[in-house]
Design an enzyme around this catalytic site. Structure first.
Site, short mmCIF file in Angstrom:
data_model
loop_
_atom_site.label_atom_id
_atom_site.label_comp_id
_atom_site.label_asym_id
_atom_site.label_seq_id
_atom_site.Cartn_x
_atom_site.Cartn_y
_atom_site.Cartn_z
N LEU A 1 6.69 3.17 1.46
CA LEU A 1 7.55 2.00 1.62
C LEU A 1 8.69 2.22 2.60
O LEU A 1 9.20 3.32 2.75
CB LEU A 1 8.10 1.61 0.24
CG LEU A 1 7.04 1.37 -0.83
CD1 LEU A 1 7.70 1.03 -2.16
CD2 LEU A 1 6.09 0.24 -0.42
N MET B 1 0.84 -1.20 0.00
CA MET B 1 0.00 0.00 0.00
C MET B 1 0.87 1.26 0.00
O MET B 1 0.40 2.35 0.34
CB MET B 1 -0.94 0.00 1.20
CG MET B 1 -1.92 -1.18 1.16
SD MET B 1 -3.45 -0.86 2.00
CE MET B 1 -2.87 -0.53 3.65
N GLY C 1 11.02 -2.88 5.44
CA GLY C 1 10.24 -4.14 5.46
C GLY C 1 9.78 -4.50 4.06
O GLY C 1 9.96 -5.62 3.59
N HIS C 2 9.20 -3.50 3.36
CA HIS C 2 8.79 -3.72 1.97
C HIS C 2 10.02 -4.05 1.11
O HIS C 2 9.97 -4.94 0.26
CB HIS C 2 8.13 -2.46 1.40
CG HIS C 2 6.90 -2.02 2.12
ND1 HIS C 2 6.86 -0.90 2.91
CD2 HIS C 2 5.64 -2.53 2.14
CE1 HIS C 2 5.64 -0.73 3.39
NE2 HIS C 2 4.87 -1.70 2.95
N ARG D 1 2.38 2.74 9.34
CA ARG D 1 1.56 3.43 10.35
C ARG D 1 2.40 3.98 11.51
O ARG D 1 1.87 4.76 12.31
CB ARG D 1 0.46 2.50 10.88
CG ARG D 1 -0.65 2.25 9.86
CD ARG D 1 -1.85 1.55 10.48
NE ARG D 1 -3.00 1.56 9.58
CZ ARG D 1 -3.37 0.56 8.78
NH1 ARG D 1 -2.67 -0.56 8.75
NH2 ARG D 1 -4.42 0.68 8.01
P1 AMP Z 1 1.49 -2.88 3.52
O1 AMP Z 1 2.04 -1.85 2.58
O2 AMP Z 1 1.54 -2.48 4.96
O3 AMP Z 1 0.15 -3.42 3.08
O4 AMP Z 1 2.49 -4.11 3.43
C1 AMP Z 1 2.81 -4.71 2.21
C2 AMP Z 1 3.58 -5.97 2.45
O5 AMP Z 1 4.77 -5.66 3.18
C3 AMP Z 1 2.80 -6.99 3.30
O6 AMP Z 1 3.05 -8.29 2.79
C4 AMP Z 1 3.40 -6.81 4.66
O7 AMP Z 1 3.32 -7.95 5.47
C5 AMP Z 1 4.84 -6.48 4.32
N1 AMP Z 1 5.48 -5.78 5.44
C6 AMP Z 1 5.06 -4.63 6.03
N2 AMP Z 1 5.86 -4.32 7.07
C7 AMP Z 1 6.80 -5.29 7.14
C8 AMP Z 1 7.90 -5.54 8.01
N3 AMP Z 1 8.20 -4.73 9.02
N4 AMP Z 1 8.65 -6.64 7.78
C9 AMP Z 1 8.35 -7.49 6.75
N5 AMP Z 1 7.33 -7.30 5.90
C10 AMP Z 1 6.56 -6.22 6.10
#
Ligand code: AMP
Length: 284
Positions: A33, A30, A36-37, A188
């Site tokens: 970035l 989403m 983690g991403h 967040r």
């Molecule tokens: P989001 O943009 O929050 O929807 O996350 C997109 C992808 O990144 C999802 O598969 C999340 O699980 C992964 N993700 C988000 N934060 C982390 C993190 N700290 N470590 C590993 N993967 C993450």
């Protein structure tokens, strides 16, 4: 890096890659970035010939009272990070591109698993996640798709959807990336004030303590969960949504923590809802 805003552009390019015998990896996000991403992109880069990242704040996974409007966005910064990590194409559609005004078809798992944990406070969330990820799978047609263990229930839900719907896509779970002080990286986290940022450390502190107890042989769920809850409750800015031990596939509560059990939490720090977890014995 190709910046694609339409479904058609993505279809044409990925079809061309597949015709040339190249494998395609998809990382759904989403946006806003962080590392983690980036770890998911790196993993996809290592496993596939071409890497597609979707950057789309999906409205169907937010309830009306949630933070859809406030959700942080910085597409320029996202593109810079993605280029640095070797992404081949970023897909950043408008809401109108993804959803026709009268779109009314959803992918929903009619089982207990999406109703557990985050599903209790976010009843329509996983229906929205399954619907958008299903659409992304149809648009990109990847060989592999990469998801973070940070959103453990989401990962389990996607695996279940892929199995139930016979998507021939390999789902790869990737470890949680943390800040140096332990806080799980999250878009967040940007909502947190300095005081809340400090208070948010109770999540990872509780996770590490729970892991340590499991590692030292404590198997009774309630004993581990009670200790984790007491760490969180000691922080005045924290309010527990849930701290639970569940089966890693069904998401149903378990009395005993054995290998593969998911110990997960959602905690409000002020108005911000954060999640964290560990899998006993590590991911299976
Ligand atoms: P989001 O943009 O929050 O929807 O996350 C997109 C992808 O990144 C999802 O598969 C999340 O699980 C992964 N993700 C988000 N934060 C982390 C993190 N700290 N470590 C590993 N993967 C993450």
């Amino acid at each position: 890096m190709i910046v694609a805003r339409t479904i058609r552009e993505v279809r044409e390019k990925t079809a061309q890659w597949r015709r040339g015998g190249q494998s395609v990896g998809l990382v759904p996000t989403m946006g806003y970035l962080h590392e983690g991403h980036a770890s998911l992109v790196d993993r996809a880069r290592a496993a596939c010939d071409k890497v597609v990242v979707s950057d789309f704040v999906n409205p169907t996974q937010f309830a009306p009272n949630e933070d859809l409007e406030a959700y942080p966005r910085d597409f320029e910064r996202d593109c810079k990070l993605l280029e640095e990590h070797g992404c081949d194409m970023v897909f950043c559609p408008s809401v109108e591109e993804m959803y026709a005004p009268n779109a009314a078809t959803y992918v929903e798992i009619l089982d207990e698993m999406p109703k557990q944990l985050c599903g209790k406070t976010r009843p329509i969330h996983f229906r929205g996640v399954c619907t958008v990820v299903s659409k992304l799978f149809n648009i990109v047609q990847p060989d592999k798709a990469f998801f973070g263990q940070k959103d453990a229930q989401q990962l389990a839900v996607i695996r279940r959807m892929v199995r139930d719907m016979s998507y021939g896509i390999e789902i790869i779970g990737c470890p949680i990336v943390r800040e140096s002080d332990g806080l799980a990286k999250s878009s967040r986290n940007t909502y947190l004030s300095a005081e809340e940022r400090r208070a948010a450390l109770v999540l990872s502190r509780a996770v590490f303590r729970g892991e340590e107890m499991f590692g030292s042989g404590v198997a009774d769920s309630e004993t581990v969960l009670a200790e984790m809850r007491s760490i969180i409750s000691a922080e005045p800015l924290a309010r527990i949504d849930y701290v639970s031990a569940v089966d890693g596939e069904t998401m149903l509560p378990v009395d005993e923590i054995t290998d593969g059990v998911l110990v997960a939490m959602a905690v409000y720090i002020g108005k911000t809802r954060l999640i964290d977890n560990f899998i006993s014995g590590g991911p299976q």
